[in-house]
Scaffold this motif. Structure first.
Motif, short mmCIF file in Angstrom:
data_model
loop_
_atom_site.label_atom_id
_atom_site.label_comp_id
_atom_site.label_asym_id
_atom_site.label_seq_id
_atom_site.Cartn_x
_atom_site.Cartn_y
_atom_site.Cartn_z
N GLY A 1 -5.17 13.61 5.61
CA GLY A 1 -5.12 14.87 5.75
C GLY A 1 -3.86 15.83 5.58
N ALA A 2 -2.97 15.53 6.19
CA ALA A 2 -2.03 16.05 6.62
C ALA A 2 -0.98 16.00 5.67
CB ALA A 2 -1.40 15.39 7.41
N ILE A 3 -0.97 14.61 3.91
CA ILE A 3 -0.44 14.69 3.38
C ILE A 3 -0.50 15.36 2.84
CG2 ILE A 3 0.68 12.62 1.82
CD1 ILE A 3 -0.22 10.50 3.69
N ILE A 4 -1.90 15.91 2.84
CA ILE A 4 -2.44 16.16 1.27
C ILE A 4 -2.66 17.65 2.05
CG2 ILE A 4 -4.78 17.61 0.24
CD1 ILE A 4 -5.58 14.31 0.81
N ALA A 5 -2.51 18.27 2.68
CA ALA A 5 -2.31 19.93 3.05
C ALA A 5 -1.12 20.20 3.12
CB ALA A 5 -3.47 20.48 4.70
N ASN A 6 -0.66 19.14 3.46
CA ASN A 6 1.11 19.36 3.39
C ASN A 6 2.13 19.50 2.26
OD1 ASN A 6 0.84 20.35 6.81
ND2 ASN A 6 1.21 18.66 7.09
N LYS A 7 1.32 19.00 1.46
CA LYS A 7 2.15 18.60 0.21
C LYS A 7 3.49 17.65 0.38
CE LYS A 7 0.41 22.48 -2.43
NZ LYS A 7 -0.73 22.61 -1.85
N SER A 8 3.02 16.30 1.03
CA SER A 8 4.20 15.61 1.27
C SER A 8 4.69 14.69 0.60
CB SER A 8 3.45 15.13 2.73
OG SER A 8 4.76 13.67 3.51
N ALA A 9 5.94 14.62 0.98
CA ALA A 9 7.00 14.04 -0.56
C ALA A 9 6.41 12.58 0.08
CB ALA A 9 8.32 14.00 -0.15
N ASN A 10 6.17 12.12 0.87
CA ASN A 10 5.98 10.73 1.26
C ASN A 10 4.31 10.26 1.16
OD1 ASN A 10 8.48 10.77 2.67
ND2 ASN A 10 8.92 9.14 1.86
N ASN A 11 3.35 9.19 0.86
CA ASN A 11 2.34 8.56 1.16
C ASN A 11 1.75 8.05 1.49
OD1 ASN A 11 1.95 7.68 -1.50
ND2 ASN A 11 2.08 8.99 -2.49
N LEU A 12 0.84 7.44 1.18
CA LEU A 12 0.19 6.43 2.13
C LEU A 12 0.09 4.88 0.94
CD1 LEU A 12 -2.27 6.70 4.84
CD2 LEU A 12 0.08 6.22 5.26
N THR A 13 1.23 5.34 0.26
CA THR A 13 0.84 4.51 -0.92
C THR A 13 2.26 3.17 -0.66
OG1 THR A 13 1.80 5.54 -2.80
CG2 THR A 13 -0.60 5.13 -2.47
N GLU A 14 3.19 4.48 0.04
CA GLU A 14 3.81 3.44 -0.02
C GLU A 14 4.57 2.47 1.35
OE1 GLU A 14 7.49 6.66 -0.35
OE2 GLU A 14 6.17 7.67 -0.19
N VAL A 15 3.44 2.71 2.09
CA VAL A 15 3.16 1.34 3.41
C VAL A 15 2.01 0.80 2.79
CG1 VAL A 15 4.23 2.68 5.12
CG2 VAL A 15 1.83 2.89 4.87
N ILE A 16 2.39 -0.66 3.72
CA ILE A 16 1.14 -1.97 3.30
C ILE A 16 0.12 -1.38 4.32
CG2 ILE A 16 1.06 -3.67 3.78
CD1 ILE A 16 3.95 -4.25 2.58
#
Length: 321
Positions: A100-115
């Motif tokens: 939720g925080a990634i979406i709300a904060n329009k984060s430059a990183n997301n969980l597709t970048e981790v395993i």
């Protein structure tokens, strides 16, 4: 709480030993656990419980826990992606809050970048107030929200996380616009708890486990829980029982950094699966009111993708995305 850790540098040989003798302490790997949140909250509790069980089961020979709090994990996530890249003996604790925080904060990183390694636990949320609060029931809380939501500040985790989402869903159920709410986000559960105990906010929302000790001690009053049914040993109605047509189940899991080989990914999955199937882990989950919901590897990755879409739709509906 363990707040001092002896740094132990991992070796490829030590980590590879997991394939053969995972319970032999002398040959067990050393682990680094990254917590993208301040000490005291649900992710921190999860990390320290993982560490405790892995040690007690002799699945690791040593560990270090690193906390980097802020913005629902979106401050720590870039560090894990960039600075921990390729560290095969590393895990990051995260979950629905970060999605939720990634979406709300329009984060430059997301969980597709981790395993994705493993989804571990699910936990319902709790709506609490200080012991001296005039709100005796969830209905009292909702009535105050309807009267003037700006006068009902609610403490919780970072913006866009599960606590914020639940508050928005409660308000929507009551016909209160989410944009009118007074939500007070904190980087960690410890800070939110301090605000509650100091009567700086009207109410708080978080995982039940984060409030349980203060509820039992009488410092906080539990108004309702977001579970689908009443929980054994918890004297509180569900939100639905209280007339609020909402239920929510928070989840937490672990991820490896990018750049980890398939063999090391498999070793981490095996490590976490062995831990999650232990009696020690089952006991900790029961004591902390966590529901074990183990899901690993590709199945976990698919779940994260689907949950990201689901949460994105909720946040958009609430005006938070």
């Amino acid at each position: 709480m363990l707040n001092r850790r002896r740094f132990l540098t991992s070796t490829a040989a030590g980590f590879a030993a997991l394939h053969f003798t995972p319970a032999f302490a002398q040959d067990a790997p050393q682990l680094q656990i990254f917590v993208p949140a301040a000490p005291g909250g649900g992710w921190d509790q999860t990390a320290r419980t993982i560490d405790q069980v892995l040690r007690s089961e002799k699945l690791i020979s040593g560990s270090q826990i690193t906390n980097v709090g802020g913005a629902g994990g979106t401050v720590g996530l870039p560090q894990f992606v960039n600075q921990w890249n390729g560290k095969a003996n590393s895990l990051m604790v995260a979950g629905m809050v970060m999605v939720g925080a990634i979406i709300a904060n329009k984060s430059a990183n997301n969980l597709t970048e981790v395993i994705p390694i493993a989804r571990l636990t699910g936990e319902f949320e709790a709506l609490v107030v200080p012991a001296a609060s005039p709100f005796k029931t969830a209905a009292d809380f909702v009535a105050a929200l309807k009267a003037d939501p700006t006068q009902v500040p609610v403490a919780g985790g970072s913006a866009g996380g599960s606590d914020h989402i639940l508050f928005g869903l409660i308000a929507k159920s009551a016909g209160v616009p989410a944009t009118n709410l007074s939500y007070v986000p904190f980087a960690g559960g410890g800070e939110a708890l301090s605000a509650l105990l100091g009567n700086q906010v009207a109410a708080g929302i978080s995982g039940y486990g984060e409030f349980s000790e203060q509820i039992k001690a009488g410092a906080l009053r539990l108004l309702a829980i977001s579970a689908d049914k009443r929980q054994e040993g918890i004297d509180a109605p569900t939100l639905k029982e209280a007339g609020i047509d909402v239920e929510l189940f928070n989840w937490r899991g672990v991820f490896a950094p990018p750049g980890v080989s398939d063999a090391d990914k498999a070793s981490l999955i095996k490590l976490v699966e062995t831990m999650a199937k232990s009696e020690a882990w089952a006991t900790e989950c029961k004591n902390r009111n966590w529901t074990p919901i183990l899901l690993t590897g590709d199945d976990y990755a698919k779940f994260v993708t689907e949950d990201t879409a689901r949460i994105g739709a909720i946040l958009k509906d609430l005006g938070l995305a």
